[in-house]
Design a protein around this motif. Structure first.
Motif, mmCIF file in Angstrom:
data_model
loop_
_atom_site.group_PDB
_atom_site.id
_atom_site.type_symbol
_atom_site.label_atom_id
_atom_site.label_comp_id
_atom_site.label_asym_id
_atom_site.label_seq_id
_atom_site.Cartn_x
_atom_site.Cartn_y
_atom_site.Cartn_z
ATOM 1 N N ARG A 179 0.841 -1.208 0.000
ATOM 2 C CA ARG A 179 0.000 0.000 0.000
ATOM 3 C C ARG A 179 0.873 1.254 0.000
ATOM 4 N N PHE A 180 1.933 1.231 0.785
ATOM 5 C CA PHE A 180 2.840 2.375 0.842
ATOM 6 C C PHE A 180 3.501 2.615 -0.517
ATOM 7 N N LEU A 181 3.992 1.520 -1.146
ATOM 8 C CA LEU A 181 4.681 1.670 -2.429
ATOM 9 C C LEU A 181 3.729 2.144 -3.527
ATOM 10 N N LEU A 182 2.517 1.545 -3.567
ATOM 11 C CA LEU A 182 1.557 1.941 -4.593
ATOM 12 C C LEU A 182 1.145 3.391 -4.437
ATOM 13 N N ASN A 183 0.908 3.797 -3.204
ATOM 14 C CA ASN A 183 0.493 5.177 -2.953
ATOM 15 C C ASN A 183 1.577 6.166 -3.387
ATOM 16 N N LYS A 184 2.836 5.761 -3.250
ATOM 17 C CA LYS A 184 3.954 6.635 -3.634
ATOM 18 C C LYS A 184 4.088 6.765 -5.147
ATOM 19 N N GLN A 185 3.478 5.829 -5.905
ATOM 20 C CA GLN A 185 3.636 5.831 -7.351
ATOM 21 C C GLN A 185 2.527 6.587 -8.081
ATOM 22 N N ILE A 186 1.377 6.785 -7.439
ATOM 23 C CA ILE A 186 0.210 7.351 -8.130
ATOM 24 C C ILE A 186 0.466 8.784 -8.578
ATOM 25 N N CYS A 187 0.849 9.663 -7.659
ATOM 26 C CA CYS A 187 1.029 11.081 -8.016
ATOM 27 C C CYS A 187 2.151 11.309 -9.026
ATOM 28 N N PRO A 188 3.326 10.651 -8.903
ATOM 29 C CA PRO A 188 4.337 10.816 -9.958
ATOM 30 C C PRO A 188 3.836 10.411 -11.334
ATOM 31 N N ALA A 189 3.016 9.349 -11.394
ATOM 32 C CA ALA A 189 2.477 8.929 -12.695
ATOM 33 C C ALA A 189 1.547 9.988 -13.266
ATOM 34 N N LEU A 190 0.696 10.571 -12.433
ATOM 35 C CA LEU A 190 -0.232 11.598 -12.915
ATOM 36 C C LEU A 190 0.506 12.896 -13.235
ATOM 37 N N ASN A 191 1.550 13.221 -12.468
ATOM 38 C CA ASN A 191 2.347 14.416 -12.776
ATOM 39 C C ASN A 191 2.985 14.286 -14.153
ATOM 40 N N HIS A 192 3.535 13.116 -14.451
ATOM 41 C CA HIS A 192 4.148 12.887 -15.761
ATOM 42 C C HIS A 192 3.094 12.954 -16.868
ATOM 43 N N ALA A 193 1.929 12.387 -16.603
ATOM 44 C CA ALA A 193 0.870 12.403 -17.600
ATOM 45 C C ALA A 193 0.467 13.822 -17.949
ATOM 46 N N ALA A 194 0.366 14.696 -16.947
ATOM 47 C CA ALA A 194 -0.086 16.070 -17.185
ATOM 48 C C ALA A 194 1.024 16.949 -17.742
ATOM 49 N N LEU A 195 2.152 16.991 -17.039
ATOM 50 C CA LEU A 195 3.217 17.936 -17.392
ATOM 51 C C LEU A 195 3.948 17.551 -18.673
ATOM 52 N N VAL A 196 3.971 16.272 -18.998
ATOM 53 C CA VAL A 196 4.685 15.834 -20.199
ATOM 54 C C VAL A 196 3.698 15.481 -21.313
ATOM 55 N N LEU A 197 2.824 14.511 -21.062
ATOM 56 C CA LEU A 197 1.984 13.985 -22.137
ATOM 57 C C LEU A 197 0.879 14.950 -22.543
ATOM 58 N N VAL A 198 0.133 15.504 -21.573
ATOM 59 C CA VAL A 198 -0.950 16.421 -21.928
ATOM 60 C C VAL A 198 -0.380 17.710 -22.528
ATOM 61 N N ASN A 199 0.746 18.177 -22.026
ATOM 62 C CA ASN A 199 1.366 19.358 -22.621
ATOM 63 C C ASN A 199 1.801 19.092 -24.058
ATOM 64 N N GLN A 200 2.189 17.844 -24.355
ATOM 65 C CA GLN A 200 2.493 17.500 -25.746
ATOM 66 C C GLN A 200 1.236 17.540 -26.599
ATOM 67 N N LEU A 201 0.109 17.159 -26.015
ATOM 68 C CA LEU A 201 -1.159 17.277 -26.728
ATOM 69 C C LEU A 201 -1.486 18.736 -27.005
ATOM 70 N N LEU A 202 -1.258 19.610 -26.024
ATOM 71 C CA LEU A 202 -1.539 21.032 -26.206
ATOM 72 C C LEU A 202 -0.625 21.654 -27.251
ATOM 73 N N GLU A 203 0.531 21.042 -27.480
ATOM 74 C CA GLU A 203 1.446 21.557 -28.496
ATOM 75 C C GLU A 203 0.917 21.348 -29.904
ATOM 76 N N THR A 204 -0.105 20.498 -30.074
ATOM 77 C CA THR A 204 -0.699 20.322 -31.402
ATOM 78 C C THR A 204 -1.631 21.474 -31.758
ATOM 79 N N ILE A 205 -1.961 22.336 -30.787
ATOM 80 C CA ILE A 205 -2.774 23.515 -31.077
ATOM 81 C C ILE A 205 -1.920 24.527 -31.827
#
Length: 489
Positions: A179-205
């Protein structure tokens, strides 16, 4: 002194508001549009969380020695919500959800050795994520920061194998670590999704991009997006520019479009400046400043109409004019082909009213005779103002369709009939053919306008529409990473 400072601050604020550049293009995304994004956002988050990797765990508990590896998330049951966070951006929230995992175990207990799979479930999963939206230095919409908090209420493990009941004794120890390890992984995964992947999507505008070989368009944001509980509003420059001289642009004195509606998923507002800057840039770029239409290009009916209407009227009303035009020329000159030369003399201007949109073009028109092997002979010239009504429509790009409405002539009234016909069969189709490709609107690749409704206001138009995902968020991002472009726009 305090009162004076307040007055100065108020005056400076008023001046700043007055001098602020009005947008040529404005977009509003409503909470109805956000509803459509919820399903795609949930699917995207589930895919990101499914890719979480966890390190191998080793340890001892009494006489037990254990190793846990190959942790995989096999199922996610997320109850999620996506909504606007006023003055900040977007809020993605997951409440009371569950995550199912599978991992491999190796256990040594005294002389007994056992290995096998363990199924575990994280229950009471809560995730609170806020995306901070800003205008970056290039004028692009960007996620600048992510605020994330995740928690797991409890985790259960179901053991299999001959020592299943014995493992239950240490189950609490193992699940606490998991539980401790999984909880530590959730926010880094979402941070990467937003700051890297979604920002790459916004670059198509598109921000500043070429439209064709003549002009480009500037869709840079003028300010940070304005976020309320029910909408996200973005002001774009919405200005065309001449590729030969990008600094030669039209100054925006048009009114600021006002969007009051919330019924549809998205609203696109375009001011007269949006259209005028395009007309200005094409004019400066030299597109069709001059059009020559001779007897070999024009239909026979039009040539006959030009001869009988123009020459016949002039001969009846002012025969001296025709004599002057033909002085020192062969009397058989009038049997040669006739030509109309049309030259645009100034940048066209658009006018948008509640009754519709039109474009006025000022032109010089010359009537010429084309004797074979000799220079053209000018019979007369005139000034005219042509007004064309345009119908606005959109798909995933902005388009206009023109039709001839009326033409005002000065000097030679007899040419009204032939010129009207010439414009209808030649100039208007030429313009329509050139602009039929449209101009992409500032939306990411893979998102289309559907069910559009156009409203005309004094000084601007508003296009209300719903949205349709042509493909998923992950597919769009992967195409962006691979360097592919969406040629359907």
């Amino acid at each position: 002194m305090g009162l004076l400072q307040v007055s100065v601050i108020f005056l400076l604020s008023l001046i700043t508001m007055t001098l602020a550049e009005p947008p040529g293009c404005k977009i509003r995304i409503t909470d109805r549009g956000l509803e459509m994004l919820k399903t795609e956002t949930k699917r995207f988050v589930e895919e990101e969380l499914s890719n979480i990797t966890m390190p191998e765990m080793r340890g001892e508990e009494g006489r037990f020695q254990y190793t846990i590896k190959d942790v995989k998330i096999t199922e996610l049951n997320l109850t999620s919500d996506l909504r606007f966070q006023p003055d900040v951006g977007l809020l993605f929230e997951v409440q009371n959800s569950s995550i199912t995992l599978n991992f491999q175990r190796r256990i040594l207990y005294w002389l007994f050795y056992d290995e096998g799979a363990i199924n575990a479930s994280a229950e009471g999963v809560n995730i609170f994520t806020v995306l901070h939206l800003i205008k970056d230095q290039e004028g692009r919409l960007k996620i600048s920061n992510v605020t994330c908090d995740a928690s797991i209420a409890k985790m259960r493990a179901r053991f299999s194998g001959t020592l299943g009941r014995v493992y239950d004794l240490i189950g609490a120890f193992l699940t606490t670590g998991m539980r401790f390890l999984l909880n530590k992984q959730i926010c880094p995964a979402l941070n990467h999704a937003a700051l890297v992947l979604v920002n790459q999507l916004l670059e198509t505008i598109p921000v500043r991009t070429e439209v064709d070989s003549y002009v480009g368009i500037d869709y840079s944001l003028l300010s940070d997006p304005v976020v309320t509980e029910t909408s996200l509003d973005m002001d774009f420059r919405g200005m065309f520019y001449n590729l030969k001289n990008e600094n030669e642009v039209l100054v925006n004195y048009a009114m600021n479009p006002i969007v009051r509606e919330y019924d549809r998923m998205i609203y696109l507002a375009l001011s007269e400046f949006f259209f005028d800057s395009g007309l200005f840039s094409y004019f400066k770029g030299g597109l069709q400043k001059q059009l020559l239409l001779d007897s070999f290009q024009m239909p026979k009916d039009l040539e006959m109409l030009l001869r009988t209407t123009y020459l016949g009227t002039i001969m009846m009303l002012q025969p001296s004019v025709l004599c002057v035009c033909l002085s020192n020329q062969n009397p058989a000159l009038m049997e040669h082909p006739l030509s109309l030369e049309l030259e645009v003399t100034s940048p066209p201007r658009s006018t948008i009213k509640t009754s519709g949109a039109n474009v006025a073009v000022s032109c010089n028109v010359k009537v010429l005779v084309l004797p074979p092997g000799k220079p053209a002979v000018q019979l007369s010239s005139m000034t005219m103002v042509r007004t064309t009504v345009y119908t606005i429509y959109t798909t995933n790009s902005f388009r206009m369709k023109g039709c001839y409405k009326c033409t005002k002539f000065h000097l030679l009234i007899p040419l009204q009939g032939p010129l009207k016909t010439m414009l209808q069969i030649s100039v208007v189709p030429l313009i329509n053919n050139y602009i039929k490709r449209g101009v992409q609107i500032p939306l990411p690749d893979g998102i289309d306008f559907i069910e559009e409704v156009v409203e005309y206001h004094n000084g601007y138009i508003i296009v209300g529409a719903n949205l349709h995902f042509r493909t998923g968020l992950r597919e769009i991002i992967e195409r962006k990473l691979s360097g592919e472009t969406d040629n359907s726009i």
